[in-house]
Design a protein around this motif. Sequence first.
Motif, PDB file in Angstrom:
ATOM      1  N   ILE A 280       0.832  -1.199   0.000  1.00 53.18           N
ATOM      2  CA  ILE A 280       0.000   0.000   0.000  1.00 53.18           C
ATOM      3  C   ILE A 280       0.870   1.255   0.000  1.00 53.18           C
ATOM      4  CG2 ILE A 280      -1.577   1.318   1.488  1.00 53.18           C
ATOM      5  CD1 ILE A 280      -2.957  -0.782  -0.089  1.00 53.18           C
ATOM      6  N   GLU A 343     -12.758   2.120   2.940  1.00 53.82           N
ATOM      7  CA  GLU A 343     -12.058   1.323   1.946  1.00 53.82           C
ATOM      8  C   GLU A 343     -13.014   0.255   1.437  1.00 53.82           C
ATOM      9  OE1 GLU A 343      -7.351   1.251   3.106  1.00 53.82           O
ATOM     10  OE2 GLU A 343      -8.655  -0.261   3.981  1.00 53.82           O
ATOM     11  N   SER A 347      -7.695  -3.298   4.038  1.00 52.11           N
ATOM     12  CA  SER A 347      -6.289  -3.525   3.696  1.00 52.11           C
ATOM     13  C   SER A 347      -5.359  -3.370   4.887  1.00 52.11           C
ATOM     14  CB  SER A 347      -5.854  -2.539   2.602  1.00 52.11           C
ATOM     15  OG  SER A 347      -5.932  -1.201   3.078  1.00 52.11           O
ATOM     16  N   TYR A 378      -3.901 -10.017   2.865  1.00 54.26           N
ATOM     17  CA  TYR A 378      -4.308  -9.023   1.867  1.00 54.26           C
ATOM     18  C   TYR A 378      -3.425  -7.781   1.954  1.00 54.26           C
ATOM     19  CZ  TYR A 378      -7.239  -6.008  -0.988  1.00 54.26           C
ATOM     20  OH  TYR A 378      -7.692  -5.176  -1.970  1.00 54.26           O
ATOM     21  N   HIS A 379      -3.003  -7.423   3.157  1.00 52.87           N
ATOM     22  CA  HIS A 379      -2.160  -6.255   3.352  1.00 52.87           C
ATOM     23  C   HIS A 379      -0.863  -6.382   2.551  1.00 52.87           C
ATOM     24  CE1 HIS A 379      -0.506  -2.822   5.552  1.00 52.87           C
ATOM     25  NE2 HIS A 379       0.589  -3.526   5.741  1.00 52.87           N
ATOM     26  N   CYS A 382      -2.195  -7.303  -1.701  1.00 47.99           N
ATOM     27  CA  CYS A 382      -3.327  -6.657  -2.352  1.00 47.99           C
ATOM     28  C   CYS A 382      -2.968  -6.272  -3.794  1.00 47.99           C
ATOM     29  CB  CYS A 382      -3.761  -5.422  -1.562  1.00 47.99           C
ATOM     30  SG  CYS A 382      -2.442  -4.253  -1.206  1.00 47.99           S
ATOM     31  N   ALA A 387      -8.534  -7.694  -5.244  1.00 53.00           N
ATOM     32  CA  ALA A 387      -9.633  -6.860  -4.736  1.00 53.00           C
ATOM     33  C   ALA A 387     -10.950  -7.243  -5.405  1.00 53.00           C
ATOM     34  CB  ALA A 387      -9.330  -5.389  -4.984  1.00 53.00           C
TER      35      ALA A 387
END
Length: 409
Positions: A280, A343, A347, A378-379, A382, A387
């Motif tokens: 991210i 969001e 995430s 997922y962090h 991603c 998604a």
Amino acid sequence: MKQLLVNPYSQTQEWCKDYFPDRSLGMMPVAGRCAAEYFIDLALRCEAGALLLLGPTYNEHLAELLEEYQHGELALDYRKGGGHDTVRHLLEVYAAECGDDCLILHGMLMPKAHTFEELQNSFVPCEDDGSADGIYYYKDGKLLKSNIEFYLIDSLQSYFEVNFQVLNDDFYNLPGYSITDNIHTGTNVVIKNDCHLTGPLVLGDNTFIEAKSVIGTAVIGERALVDKGCAVEHSIIFDRTYVAGNLEIKDKIVTPGRIIDPYTGGVLERNSFSYAFSPIQNRSAWVLRLWEHFIALGLAVAGLVPYLLLMPYYLTHKKSHWCWKLSMDRYPGYWAVLFFRKELVKSHPANEHFVFQMGEIYGLQNTPAQRRIYDYYYHYHCSCFLALQVVLRSLGKRGFATYAERKKS
């Protein structure tokens, strides 16, 4: 034999409270099994009619666990008591339960006896009150003490070492649906390509091992997730624990919140390392955010007319099964995403403003702890494709869920 009395807190055992405050000694995992299970195995092996487990405090989780492990006619009794006491005094306090035929484990220990006869032949008269850790036998008014060796857990380091001593001892029953090359594998275990596993190794039920992981001489708990490129050697991974990608774990205990060095007592809290290399934070983050807004816009437009038509019913039946199956409670969230208030897909494990969560695609009945593991996954992984997959599969899970599944979720 009528009774097995277990008093694991003959010593203070402060290490357990300091490092694992949510667990009692009976709940501590040893080579992939709960310690209390080994006490039950001993009671069954000795043909005891009842097992009495003592503790300084009453742990409700351990009580529930013991209820799940009821074995035939073996009566399981767990209560607050015991502690720093002598064996003779324990026999007086629990005279009604112990009777005149009782085996006593004084201390957090596991005997190195391969047969009950071997244990029986090891007893000699006890000349004191029984204050030392050991295995005792009370029969017809006489107190005997065993001279057989045992594994003793009285510190963080000894707990760590006993795990691997038991792992290498062919006497104890280890968990696992199948055994190959001394690798005990539970049910529903996923092992991706290019993984290198060497025994002795325990992989608990529903464990997920990502690609290019190297694991040897380790205990991996149930529902744990070891991410890509990890190297785990001579370590214990607790149940429902996420191990981030490309970490090297050697001679460590990993819990859902920390990494512990059993030899120095050092602790590394998860918050200090979990998000150091999050995708991210890189330059492509804005692409993912734009993609999430595009998906949210599509869902908001596509669901506008059905939502308006069903709104009168929804306002009066918000908790109905069909409103839940149609994900009507999520519709306002799509607009919240478009206005940067939420969001679309969670995430960050600490973020509470989201519409979808990755853990939903693997089961509606996942516990919060298990969903948190998927949040970590997922962090780190991603992507636009992931998604979209989370959104579509989450909607599908609800859409095809039965009423019974919803009640359990």
